[in-house]
Design a protein around this motif. Sequence first.
Motif, mmCIF file in Angstrom:
data_model
loop_
_atom_site.group_PDB
_atom_site.id
_atom_site.type_symbol
_atom_site.label_atom_id
_atom_site.label_comp_id
_atom_site.label_asym_id
_atom_site.label_seq_id
_atom_site.Cartn_x
_atom_site.Cartn_y
_atom_site.Cartn_z
ATOM 1 N N ASP A 1 0.809 -1.215 0.000
ATOM 2 C CA ASP A 1 0.000 0.000 0.000
ATOM 3 C C ASP A 1 0.840 1.261 0.000
ATOM 4 O O ASP A 1 0.471 2.261 -0.601
ATOM 5 C CB ASP A 1 -0.915 0.016 1.242
ATOM 6 C CG ASP A 1 -2.046 -0.987 1.109
ATOM 7 O OD1 ASP A 1 -2.196 -1.538 -0.007
ATOM 8 O OD2 ASP A 1 -2.760 -1.214 2.089
ATOM 9 N N TYR A 2 1.997 1.227 0.718
ATOM 10 C CA TYR A 2 2.739 2.483 0.817
ATOM 11 C C TYR A 2 3.410 2.872 -0.490
ATOM 12 O O TYR A 2 3.795 4.016 -0.679
ATOM 13 C CB TYR A 2 3.755 2.461 1.974
ATOM 14 C CG TYR A 2 4.642 1.259 2.022
ATOM 15 C CD1 TYR A 2 4.348 0.207 2.874
ATOM 16 C CD2 TYR A 2 5.759 1.182 1.219
ATOM 17 C CE1 TYR A 2 5.166 -0.902 2.936
ATOM 18 C CE2 TYR A 2 6.577 0.067 1.271
ATOM 19 C CZ TYR A 2 6.283 -0.968 2.134
ATOM 20 O OH TYR A 2 7.082 -2.064 2.179
ATOM 21 N N ARG B 1 1.735 2.596 -3.325
ATOM 22 C CA ARG B 1 0.622 3.320 -3.913
ATOM 23 C C ARG B 1 0.566 4.732 -3.329
ATOM 24 O O ARG B 1 0.388 5.707 -4.044
ATOM 25 C CB ARG B 1 -0.684 2.562 -3.602
ATOM 26 C CG ARG B 1 -1.904 3.144 -4.273
ATOM 27 C CD ARG B 1 -3.129 2.367 -3.884
ATOM 28 N NE ARG B 1 -3.282 2.331 -2.427
ATOM 29 C CZ ARG B 1 -4.220 1.637 -1.790
ATOM 30 N NH1 ARG B 1 -5.073 0.912 -2.460
ATOM 31 N NH2 ARG B 1 -4.307 1.667 -0.479
ATOM 32 N N THR B 2 0.769 4.822 -1.994
ATOM 33 C CA THR B 2 0.799 6.139 -1.353
ATOM 34 C C THR B 2 1.889 7.009 -1.973
ATOM 35 O O THR B 2 1.668 8.177 -2.268
ATOM 36 C CB THR B 2 1.088 5.991 0.155
ATOM 37 O OG1 THR B 2 0.159 5.079 0.702
ATOM 38 C CG2 THR B 2 0.966 7.323 0.863
ATOM 39 N N TYR C 1 3.193 6.874 -4.940
ATOM 40 C CA TYR C 1 2.767 7.351 -6.259
ATOM 41 C C TYR C 1 1.713 8.447 -6.112
ATOM 42 O O TYR C 1 1.726 9.438 -6.830
ATOM 43 C CB TYR C 1 2.201 6.199 -7.091
ATOM 44 C CG TYR C 1 3.265 5.361 -7.752
ATOM 45 C CD1 TYR C 1 4.140 5.922 -8.679
ATOM 46 C CD2 TYR C 1 3.399 4.011 -7.461
ATOM 47 C CE1 TYR C 1 5.121 5.161 -9.284
ATOM 48 C CE2 TYR C 1 4.381 3.240 -8.058
ATOM 49 C CZ TYR C 1 5.236 3.817 -8.970
ATOM 50 O OH TYR C 1 6.210 3.063 -9.568
ATOM 51 N N ALA C 2 0.813 8.272 -5.153
ATOM 52 C CA ALA C 2 -0.254 9.249 -4.956
ATOM 53 C C ALA C 2 0.303 10.589 -4.498
ATOM 54 O O ALA C 2 -0.348 11.611 -4.609
ATOM 55 C CB ALA C 2 -1.277 8.723 -3.951
ATOM 56 N N LYS C 3 1.526 10.567 -3.949
ATOM 57 C CA LYS C 3 2.148 11.814 -3.537
ATOM 58 C C LYS C 3 2.726 12.553 -4.727
ATOM 59 O O LYS C 3 3.192 13.673 -4.598
ATOM 60 C CB LYS C 3 3.299 11.534 -2.558
ATOM 61 C CG LYS C 3 2.839 11.194 -1.163
ATOM 62 C CD LYS C 3 3.949 11.411 -0.145
ATOM 63 C CE LYS C 3 4.713 10.156 0.114
ATOM 64 N NZ LYS C 3 5.628 10.288 1.272
ATOM 65 N N GLY C 4 2.750 11.896 -5.876
ATOM 66 C CA GLY C 4 3.317 12.524 -7.060
ATOM 67 C C GLY C 4 4.821 12.370 -7.155
ATOM 68 O O GLY C 4 5.488 13.157 -7.803
ATOM 69 N N LEU C 5 5.376 11.344 -6.499
ATOM 70 C CA LEU C 5 6.826 11.134 -6.584
ATOM 71 C C LEU C 5 7.176 10.497 -7.930
ATOM 72 O O LEU C 5 6.413 9.698 -8.455
ATOM 73 C CB LEU C 5 7.291 10.203 -5.459
ATOM 74 C CG LEU C 5 7.056 10.663 -4.030
ATOM 75 C CD1 LEU C 5 7.581 9.625 -3.066
ATOM 76 C CD2 LEU C 5 7.750 11.985 -3.781
ATOM 77 N N PRO C 6 8.344 10.858 -8.476
ATOM 78 C CA PRO C 6 8.785 10.209 -9.718
ATOM 79 C C PRO C 6 9.099 8.725 -9.483
ATOM 80 O O PRO C 6 9.470 8.332 -8.374
ATOM 81 C CB PRO C 6 10.056 10.965 -10.091
ATOM 82 C CG PRO C 6 10.228 12.042 -9.101
ATOM 83 C CD PRO C 6 9.256 11.892 -8.019
ATOM 84 N N ASN C 7 8.971 7.939 -10.554
ATOM 85 C CA ASN C 7 9.172 6.491 -10.458
ATOM 86 C C ASN C 7 10.489 6.110 -9.794
ATOM 87 O O ASN C 7 10.556 5.194 -8.986
ATOM 88 C CB ASN C 7 9.165 5.863 -11.854
ATOM 89 C CG ASN C 7 7.806 5.968 -12.493
ATOM 90 O OD1 ASN C 7 6.820 6.240 -11.786
ATOM 91 N ND2 ASN C 7 7.729 5.776 -13.788
ATOM 92 N N ARG D 1 1.603 13.729 -12.219
ATOM 93 C CA ARG D 1 2.472 13.707 -11.070
ATOM 94 C C ARG D 1 2.500 15.072 -10.386
ATOM 95 O O ARG D 1 2.491 15.180 -9.182
ATOM 96 C CB ARG D 1 3.882 13.325 -11.512
ATOM 97 C CG ARG D 1 4.461 12.338 -10.569
ATOM 98 C CD ARG D 1 5.627 11.552 -11.022
ATOM 99 N NE ARG D 1 6.307 11.934 -12.221
ATOM 100 C CZ ARG D 1 6.667 11.062 -13.152
ATOM 101 N NH1 ARG D 1 6.367 9.808 -13.010
ATOM 102 N NH2 ARG D 1 7.328 11.457 -14.215
ATOM 103 N N ALA E 1 -0.384 1.865 4.748
ATOM 104 C CA ALA E 1 -0.281 2.904 3.717
ATOM 105 C C ALA E 1 0.933 3.800 3.921
ATOM 106 O O ALA E 1 1.270 4.577 3.050
ATOM 107 C CB ALA E 1 -1.549 3.736 3.668
#
Lengths: 308, 544
Positions: free
Chosen positions: A206-207, A209-210, A212-218, B90, B107
Amino acid sequence: MRRLAATIPVLGMVALFVFLMLRMTPGDPAAVLAGDNGTPQQIAEIRETLGLDEPILVQLGIWFGDLLQGDLGQSYFFKKDVTELILLRVEPTVALAITTLVITVLVAVPIGVIAAYRHGTWLDRCVMGFSVFGFSVPVFVVGYILIYLFAMQFKMFPVQGYKELADGFWPFIHRLILPSITLSVIYIALIARITRASVLEVLGEDYIRTAYAKGLPNRVVLLRHALRNAAVPIVTVIGIGVALLISGVVVTESVYNIPGLGRLTVDAVLGRDYPTIQAVILVFSGVYVLINLLIDLTYSFLDPRIRY
Amino acid sequence: MSLDTETVLTVSGLTVELPKGTDRRHAIEEIDLHVGQREILCLVGESGSGKSVTAHSVMGLLPKDQLTAVAGSIRLEGEELRQATEDRLRDLRCTRMSMIFQEPMTALNPVMSCGRQIDEVLQTHTSLDQPARTAKILDIMEQVHLPDPRRLFSSYPHQLSGGQRQRIMIAMALVLDPVLLIADEPTTALDVTTQAQILQLIKDLQERHDTGVLFITHDFGVVAEIADRVAVMQWGRIVEQGTTEQVLKRPDHPYTKMLISSVPSLVPRHRETRRAEPVVLRTEELAMTYSQGGMFQSKRSVVAAQDVNIEIRRGETLGIVGESGSGKTTVARCIARLIDPTGGRIYIDDDEIARVSVGQMRSHRRRIQIVFQDPYRSLNPRRMVGASIIEGPMNFGQSRDAAVARARELMGLVQLDPDALDRYPHQFSGGQRQRLCIARALAMEPELLIADEAVSALDVSVQAQVMDLLDDIRIQLDLAMLFITHDLRVAAQVCDRLAVMSAGKVVEYGDAAEIFANPSHEYTRALFSVAPGRDWTFGEFLTD
């Protein structure tokens, strides 16, 4: 500190076990020393000078007593202090082990991470294919193939031999490259696989996904979040790998004719050189115990949930 | 109100395709919804209805190469997101739109300190320097009412409670003042008291920051608490949409009606008392202390349960309610001797089982059976369900044929097809699996059936069915039942007697109807006062 103290009984047990094992295996050092033409008379004399005619318990007592004073005994075969013998041989082995380790980690971890990130693609399949190959081919076969290609065909590296670090860094490392690659193939295969599996598992968390949801680059998600969390199993296997390296060293040193501890072990076993065998095994297991300790300490550094 | 300025999110005609070979073609189909500034839209539906897929589509977080949006548009403040590049998405994440998730336990990254995890957001999206960032983080942590922000800044997630972790998540989501907050079941994994606090917090922050909220939940109690408008989803489609009042009181669609009617009432059902029946289970001063550590570590001990005195008569259901960590599951496990109690006595009929040896316990095992919470994990996935059901009786010497015959009978009793015994667990739905677990427990012909949160993981409509089934079985077989739950609504519907647990102790014990009507202990009263949707009576629809 308490964990360091806990290693002492472990080493004691190893010492006892090795001593008894050697005494129980067939073969007589005196007979080997006396040579093919030795008479029973000569053999008996040799046994007496070496102290092998004493009861086993007395021999054990003497050896343990010497050990506690830091004396590993005299080699039957080389007629030298075992400590001196080991010190002489330790540099090539340590050098080989370290270069192998560096190559392994530098290659295996990145390709494992990439395979996990691109899992299911041709890249992933290539890495996995290589990994099966690396597992299945014996060390000496890889060694001879590499010698044939890079030393004999392309003449990029010397075929065999070892130069001390004291003789200059380049000659030293130049002669170590082929043996290290040879030895690292199997560990790269192993560690790349573990890295891939471990990172792949973490990527489903889950973290991630978190993150990515923060907008961090890959790249940041992969290295900062995924790899760090996947590190514990990877470090465990690297540790086990280092321990297994010791057995790999024996073969590789023979193939490349490197005068290290591996070679010393082979010679000592063939000559039934009890003090040397005992000492070498003791040193190896000491290293092994230390590495385990080091890994345990790394755990709590990598994962704040782990405390000792 | 003009739609252009006030609406932050508009989704129209959104369709997401499932990979080939799944049971339906689309995960979601022609979804139309909009979220206004300062508005909370609740998206309600059962598992698999497509709520999360909708939310993830908006964030652009759908798993690549598994789910793809094939039609429709998603507009955030007028900007089309379906065509947006990965880089643009992003940039928008956490700045204009944020998301919080269901499981606060998983999470957050376990190996990174909480402050650092919030800091990452600022590092990625702003050019603030370290002191400015730290100040901003401490400020938002203050705003989500985290105690001692400076200490928590450098704490790791495992050192925080579930509620605190969810507050960290919220702080992380709101630190850059997004216009849209997507909350995917943010309180489902939390206790009722924590849930009430988090709901209040989201509501407060949303009003203060003018945030539009897309709130996903399956719980109509939560809907009643928080929603301005409600959209109901079924099988990937929105079947009904309207204001909260409208949807809860005057639903149009039969599915909505069914869902709302399935919400268990907080008013206990009338039940006949069975005080004359013999006592099946009795505990005396039951206590359990967990201790850790040994040779190389310092000892630590946790009192999980103490002074627990309960009894259950034949044909009666005793409910144990309490929040997580209250000791209710510990008590259940002690009674089943899955763990060894550290003090007190347990009587089954008149046999004391708390202190008998493991070997002696074996013969008593048959008499107590448990149904666990998660039907997905409590059946061995590699064994046919029939094998799982007959295993117990055969261990106790029943012949294979007799056990199979009994299994077929039980399948009928739990309303499943007796011919399905040679299937594997994954071929059944969650509700069906829970029926299988019940059949497995009943195969042992127990005197006491323990249901440990047995209906908590189920969707509300399935939950109602399984609750009815358990009640039927109790009456038919004259079983004593111990029902562990955190859900007061469920407790109100199935329990004759109730034990309320808090911090390892039973704080209130008596007839369920009496406790619900006049809770005497302050903890019980507090628990009741935070039950979501307590002011609503679900399922009584108005007709105009």
